[in-house]
Design an enzyme around this catalytic site. Structure first.
Site, PDB file in Angstrom:
ATOM      1  N   TYR A 186       0.400  -0.698   0.091  1.00 55.00           N
ATOM      2  CA  TYR A 186       0.173  -0.108   0.241  1.00 55.00           C
ATOM      3  C   TYR A 186       0.632   1.391   0.055  1.00 55.00           C
ATOM      4  CZ  TYR A 186      -3.131   3.928   1.653  1.00 55.00           C
ATOM      5  OH  TYR A 186      -3.505   5.192   1.695  1.00 55.00           O
ATOM      6  N   CYS A 187       0.779   2.169  -0.709  1.00 52.45           N
ATOM      7  CA  CYS A 187       1.778   3.737  -1.361  1.00 52.45           C
ATOM      8  C   CYS A 187       0.739   4.677  -0.365  1.00 52.45           C
ATOM      9  CB  CYS A 187       2.032   3.047  -2.238  1.00 52.45           C
ATOM     10  SG  CYS A 187       2.912   4.825  -3.010  1.00 52.45           S
ATOM     11  N   LEU A 188       1.615   5.297   0.486  1.00 47.27           N
ATOM     12  CA  LEU A 188       0.641   6.310   1.098  1.00 47.27           C
ATOM     13  C   LEU A 188       1.081   7.046   0.616  1.00 47.27           C
ATOM     14  CD1 LEU A 188       2.781   6.382   4.372  1.00 47.27           C
ATOM     15  CD2 LEU A 188       0.466   6.494   4.195  1.00 47.27           C
ATOM     16  N   ASN A 191      -2.444   6.467  -2.383  1.00 46.74           N
ATOM     17  CA  ASN A 191      -3.174   6.498  -1.524  1.00 46.74           C
ATOM     18  C   ASN A 191      -4.030   5.565  -1.890  1.00 46.74           C
ATOM     19  OD1 ASN A 191      -5.341   6.629   0.350  1.00 46.74           O
ATOM     20  ND2 ASN A 191      -6.789   7.799  -0.448  1.00 46.74           N
TER      21      ASN A 191
END
EC number: 2.3.1.225
Length: 381
Positions: A186-188, A191
């Site tokens: 999951y990439c901040l 999002n």
């Protein structure tokens, strides 16, 4: 003063980013980087334990409440921050650098609009594209997308949340609450989960950032060279060191924005290059970020002497059949019918595994084929 604080902040962020990105790789096993990452990963649990012991869990309750209040907006705060940072960088470029570049290095003037276009397009694609969400409609097709290796991904494993059999290489993402095919992470920054269908757009996004930050450092560096030469043209000898010359020019008021562009481009560009290189290394290995962590667990179990493998001297395996035994010698699972047949046909014997090299990664098809699979994933729709 603020420039020094900025540099120290960038250094601290770079160290923590390096530790979290690379600390789990097998190459760093048992090193200071690996141990520091493990220590950092255990801090949330340690804080909760301390809170439970000395504060009766009150701090955790307050933290959970605050988290529930900001949770709806929090996921988009980082992408918004990224957009604000990018906008500032480009506005600073056009105000402080573009006139100089257009006059003295006109052949570089096209870099800015091209880079901005690449960033916008790649950001939108990576942020809003489907990562490979598994639904009832595509579950049957995705279930056959990849073979089960029975190492990291076991057959007939059910997702406790989605209530269906998990396809090989998939994972339930706790941030988006959905199962994703070929889950990577999951990439901040976007999002969004990175998975089977949008990994190519995520790579495009990374390369766009590398391109932008590298040319930003180049163009700011070109102007810095001219400013430093002009500043020290009539300076009495001996001249200060190159670092001191650049530093003194950067901290003067009229040059601070150019200095900030240069420092931001160099520092964040180095991180972007390292992160992009890491993902191409994962493609070379035929593994996702999630699977790399799982391989780390397998290597740790091998070091503990609890992993056994069916093999035969001189026989080249096209798959690996592993069992993990507890202290009493009980295996963690039973062999499938297909595995039993493979063992019997090839006369394989169960032996203690002391090195990870004999293990076959069935998902590794060679770098070019791995890259092709990333760029052109087979659609399940």
């Amino acid at each position: 003063m603020w420039l020094k604080i900025y540099l120290l902040s960038i250094l601290a962020i770079s160290v923590f980013t390096f530790v979290f990105l690379f600390g789990a790789l097998p190459q760093f096993e048992d090193t200071a980087v690996w141990k520091f990452r493990k220590w950092l990963s255990n801090r949330p649990a340690a804080i909760r334990s301390w809170d439970s012991k000395y504060c009766g869990g009150r701090l955790s309750v307050v933290g959970d409440f605050c988290g529930s209040v900001v949770a709806p907006a929090a996921p988009w705060s980082v992408p918004i921050l990224y957009c604000a940072f990018t906008t500032y960088m480009f506005s600073a470029y056009y105000e402080d650098l573009h006139p100089f570049i257009a006059e003295n290095h006109w052949y570089y003037a096209w870099l800015a609009p091209v880079a901005y276009t690449i960033l916008v397009v790649s950001f939108v694609l990576a942020t809003f594209s489907d990562p490979g969400k598994i639904t009832k409609q595509n579950h049957a097709l995705l279930l056959n997308q990849f073979r089960f290796d029975n190492l990291m991904f076991l057959e007939d494993t059910e997702c406790s949340t989605c209530k269906f059999t998990k396809p090989a290489r998939s994972k339930h993402d706790r941030f988006t609450n959905k199962c994703v095919a070929k889950f990577d992470h999951y990439c901040l920054w976007i999002n969004n989960t990175v998975g089977l269908y949008n990994y190519r757009w995520f790579l495009f996004f990374l390369l766009g950032n590398v391109w932008t930050l590298c040319w930003g450092a180049l163009l700011a560096g070109l102007k810095m060279i001219v400013m430093v030469a002009a500043e020290y043209k009539d300076h009495p000898k001996p001249l200060p060191s190159i670092f001191s010359q650049w530093w003194q020019v950067m901290i003067t008021n009229e040059n601070k924005r150019v200095g900030i562009i240069f420092l931001l481009s160099v520092s964040t560009g180095a991180l972007a290059c390292a992160f992009t290189a890491m993902h191409f290394y994962y493609i070379y290995l035929g593994a996702t970020t999630n699977e790399t962590d799982k391989w780390g667990d397998i290597h740790a179990a091998i070091s503990e002497g609890s992993v056994w493998m069916f093999q035969k001297p001189g026989f080249k395996l096209d798959r690996s059949i592993l069992l993990q035994k507890d202290e009493e010698g009980r295996p963690n699972r039973s062999l499938t019918a297909e595995e039993r047949e493979y063992v019997a046909q090839n006369g394989l014997a169960l032996t203690l595994l002391t090195d990870h090299k004999p293990i076959v990664n069935i998902y590794d098809k060679g770098f070019l084929n791995n890259l092709k699979a990333v760029m052109f994933p087979n659609s399940a729709y």
